[in-house]
Structure formats: C-alpha cells, structure tokens
Design an enzyme around this catalytic site. Structure first.
Site, short mmCIF file in Angstrom:
data_model
loop_
_atom_site.label_atom_id
_atom_site.label_comp_id
_atom_site.label_asym_id
_atom_site.label_seq_id
_atom_site.Cartn_x
_atom_site.Cartn_y
_atom_site.Cartn_z
N GLU A 47 13.13 2.87 -4.39
CA GLU A 47 11.99 2.60 -5.29
C GLU A 47 11.31 3.93 -5.64
O GLU A 47 11.18 4.79 -4.78
CB GLU A 47 11.00 1.69 -4.54
CG GLU A 47 9.70 1.41 -5.26
CD GLU A 47 8.65 0.78 -4.33
OE1 GLU A 47 8.62 1.10 -3.11
OE2 GLU A 47 7.85 -0.03 -4.83
N ASN A 107 6.64 -1.02 -12.13
CA ASN A 107 7.43 -0.43 -11.05
C ASN A 107 8.83 -1.02 -11.23
O ASN A 107 9.05 -2.20 -10.95
CB ASN A 107 6.80 -0.83 -9.71
CG ASN A 107 7.47 -0.17 -8.52
OD1 ASN A 107 8.60 0.27 -8.60
ND2 ASN A 107 6.75 -0.12 -7.41
N LYS A 124 9.19 -4.99 -10.89
CA LYS A 124 8.69 -5.55 -9.62
C LYS A 124 7.67 -6.66 -9.85
O LYS A 124 6.71 -6.48 -10.62
CB LYS A 124 8.06 -4.42 -8.80
CG LYS A 124 7.59 -4.79 -7.41
CD LYS A 124 7.16 -3.50 -6.69
CE LYS A 124 6.71 -3.71 -5.28
NZ LYS A 124 6.38 -2.42 -4.61
N CYS A 169 11.04 -3.37 -2.97
CA CYS A 169 10.18 -3.21 -1.80
C CYS A 169 9.46 -4.49 -1.37
O CYS A 169 10.05 -5.34 -0.75
CB CYS A 169 9.19 -2.06 -2.01
SG CYS A 169 8.47 -1.55 -0.44
N ASN A 194 9.63 1.81 -0.41
CA ASN A 194 8.75 2.84 0.20
C ASN A 194 7.79 2.07 1.08
O ASN A 194 6.88 1.40 0.57
CB ASN A 194 7.90 3.55 -0.86
CG ASN A 194 8.64 4.58 -1.67
OD1 ASN A 194 8.62 5.76 -1.37
ND2 ASN A 194 9.28 4.12 -2.74
N1 CDT Z 1 6.17 -0.16 -1.95
C1 CDT Z 1 5.85 -1.31 -1.36
O1 CDT Z 1 5.94 -2.37 -1.96
N2 CDT Z 1 5.43 -1.20 -0.10
C2 CDT Z 1 4.96 -2.33 0.63
C3 CDT Z 1 3.84 -1.91 1.50
C4 CDT Z 1 3.01 -3.05 1.86
S1 CDT Z 1 1.53 -2.58 2.55
C5 CDT Z 1 0.48 -2.36 1.26
C6 CDT Z 1 6.01 -3.02 1.47
O2 CDT Z 1 6.05 -4.25 1.43
O3 CDT Z 1 6.75 -2.37 2.20
#
Ligand code: CDT
Length: 315
Positions: A47, A107, A124, A169, A194
């Site tokens: 991502e 995204n 996303k 993600c 990420n």
């Molecule tokens: N990039 C991304 O979607 N990261 C989220 C972090 C969640 S906490 C705000 C994840 O689900 O890994």
C-alpha cells in the site's frame, strides 16, 4: 491441468519522507527483477508504496497534500516500472495515493497485466484512523482526512488465468471484504498494507499486531476458498515501527510463505488456483449452505444494536 500462478509478495522496508519517488522505483525494479528470475508471473507491492506513510503527519497545506498523490498511472517516474515489467513479462499490483482528474483523493491499488496494460484499479473501501489532527497522539493516522472511501466497492477481474480481487490494508480486517469477493468467485486476493505496531487507542493490541494480521487473512482465505497474497511496508519508518510479516496464504488458510525480515524482501509461492475449489465446492459451497435469509443485518445496519436492557427490578 492445474492452474498454477507463481506469485511474489514484494515487501518494502521503510521509505523515508526525504526519499525520492525515483529511489523507491529503483527498489521496486530490483524486487521485480528478482521476482522474474524466480519465475514469478505476478508481483504484489505494498500500500502507498511510492512514498512514506504520510497519513502519520498533519498538514492543512493543499499543495503539500497533493504532492503525496499521483495524478497519472503510469506517470513519468513510474513508467520505468511498467516498461520493465512488460519487458520481463511479469504483471504487478501497486498501491499508491491517487488524485483523479476531477479532484478525488483515493488510497488505490492497480493490477497490471504481463503486457503492461492496467487491468483494474481498486480504491480502498475501509478507511481507518481519524478525520482531524489529534496533536496528543504520538503520531497521527489521518487516512480519514486524506482519503475518500472508494465508491466502486470490491470488484474482481479475470486475469492470470483466474479470478483476481484486491483489498488494501484495513480492508483485510473485515470479513465482508472477502465475502463480497468470494461471492464473485475470487481465487486470488492481492493486498498491500502499512500497519503501525503501536495502536494509540488501545496499546494492549500492540503485541498482537502480527497475530491479528495472520488471523484475519487466514480466516478470510479459508472461509472463501481463496489465495491471499499480502505485501507489507514494514520496519522503522520515520521513527514509527510498522509490521512486516508479508505472507502468502492458501485456500486452506495455511501460510505457505512469510517474510522473515523487516526490509525489502521477496517471498514467492506457486498458487494453484484449482486448489480453491476444494473449499468452494465442499464446506464453503455458498449456494448450498449459505442462509441468506438470516444475514439481512449485515447490509441493513452499520453499528451493533444490542437488545434492550431488562427493566429495573422494582424495589
Ligand atoms: N493502512 C492501514 O489501513 N492501516 C491500518 C491501521 C489501523 S489503526 C488506525 C490497519 O488496519 O493495519
């Protein structure tokens, strides 16, 4: 005849704020060439692969914001990746921040075929984090400030000899993501992520970051009879530790390959798409076993609605 697609998950280590897009594309090219030499037909990058994970910083400056985004794909810098992939005959999937001609910020993740043509763009859907700057946090997670949710939802596409879908993600934590694609016969889900290991709203979850990562994707793969290929941007990026542990998961729910570093690393698996039917045509034969008359709440309401409290006991 089995339908085997050799797929690589190309994990990235940290991308610093000062790193140029050109330097990141060089790293992607190195991984792409390694993947080609290992027989990959498809490589999945993380991502927001081209930049540092910028939602950790707040800025109100419109120009500063838009500088994180790509206005075309391929663009002048990413063109090299498309050209090399085409020359090698390898497809790829790449996450990036997308600014559309009509001003929408998404995204996004693209799927590119071995001929260098874009097969699909996924935007996303589940945007995590918060909408406003919260200076009390050790770092921000402002995805809800920077990105709109993708309006198209979860599509799937015929590519690489099978039915391919994408998620990004946070999407991987939601069972609906997999099921909506499962209901379109998905056989291979490509995911970039990420994931900061520290979760300020509930730090007790920090130690479980790797467990939760595997848990959700193994369950999603198994319950829908699909391969899942997930590529992280991990390691310590601008002082924030992010989960690595990129992995490739079989329709059985088993992890068949997993990254063991937190840096740039390629993992590879031979994904037999015919293996999906072992689950799709048995335990998870949707048409035979799903009980849709009982699932209305899943699309009929967003939040949980517990039953009313019992009346107070009379004194
Ligand atoms: N990039 C991304 O979607 N990261 C989220 C972090 C969640 S906490 C705000 C994840 O689900 O890994």
């Amino acid at each position: 005849m089995s339908r085997i697609v050799t797929v690589g998950a190309a994990q990235l280590g940290p991308v610093a704020r000062a790193d140029t897009r050109e330097s990141v594309v060089e790293r992607l090219l190195t991984l792409l060439r390694q993947a080609a030499s290992e027989g990959c037909q498809l490589v999945v990058f993380p991502e927001l692969a081209l930049t540092s994970f910028f939602p950790r910083w707040y800025t109100a400056d419109r120009h500063e914001i838009d500088a994180w985004f790509e206005t075309e794909m391929p663009g002048p810098i990413t063109k090299a990746l498309f050209e090399e992939a085409q020359a090698l005959g390898v497809g790829f999937s790449l996450g990036y921040a997308e600014l559309t001609p009509d001003g929408h910020h998404y995204n996004s993740q693209i799927l590119v075929g071995p001929d260098g043509a874009v097969v699909a763009t996924y935007r996303k859907v589940h945007i995590p984090g918060h909408e406003h700057n919260e200076p009390g946090r050790p770092f921000q997670h402002l995805e809800r400030y920077y990105f709109e949710p993708g309006p198209e939802g979860f599509g799937v596409w015929r590519a690489f000899g099978g039915v391919v879908g994408m998620m990004i993600c946070n999407d991987r934590r939601w069972p609906e993501t997999y099921r909506v694609m499962g209901l379109q016969g998905v056989e291979l889900i490509l995911c970039g992520y990420n994931t900061p290991i520290h979760y300020p709203p509930d730090p007790s979850q920090d130690i479980l970051a790797g467990f939760h990562n595997a848990l959700v994707m193994q369950a999603g793969a198994y319950q829908n009879g699909t391969w899942v290929v997930a590529a992280a941007k991990g390691g310590n990026e601008e002082g924030i530790e992010a989960l690595a542990q990129s992995c490739i998961i079989a329709p059985s729910g088993q992890i068949v390959s997993q990254a063991y570093t937190t840096g740039d690393e390629l993992i590879v698996a031979q994904c037999d798409l015919d293996w999906c039917d072992r689950y799709k045509k048995t335990l998870f034969d949707f048409d035979r076993y799903r009980m849709i008359e009982h699932y209305g709440r899943i699309t009929g309401q967003r939040g949980a609605v517990p039953p009313p409290q019992p009346p107070e006991e009379q004194a």
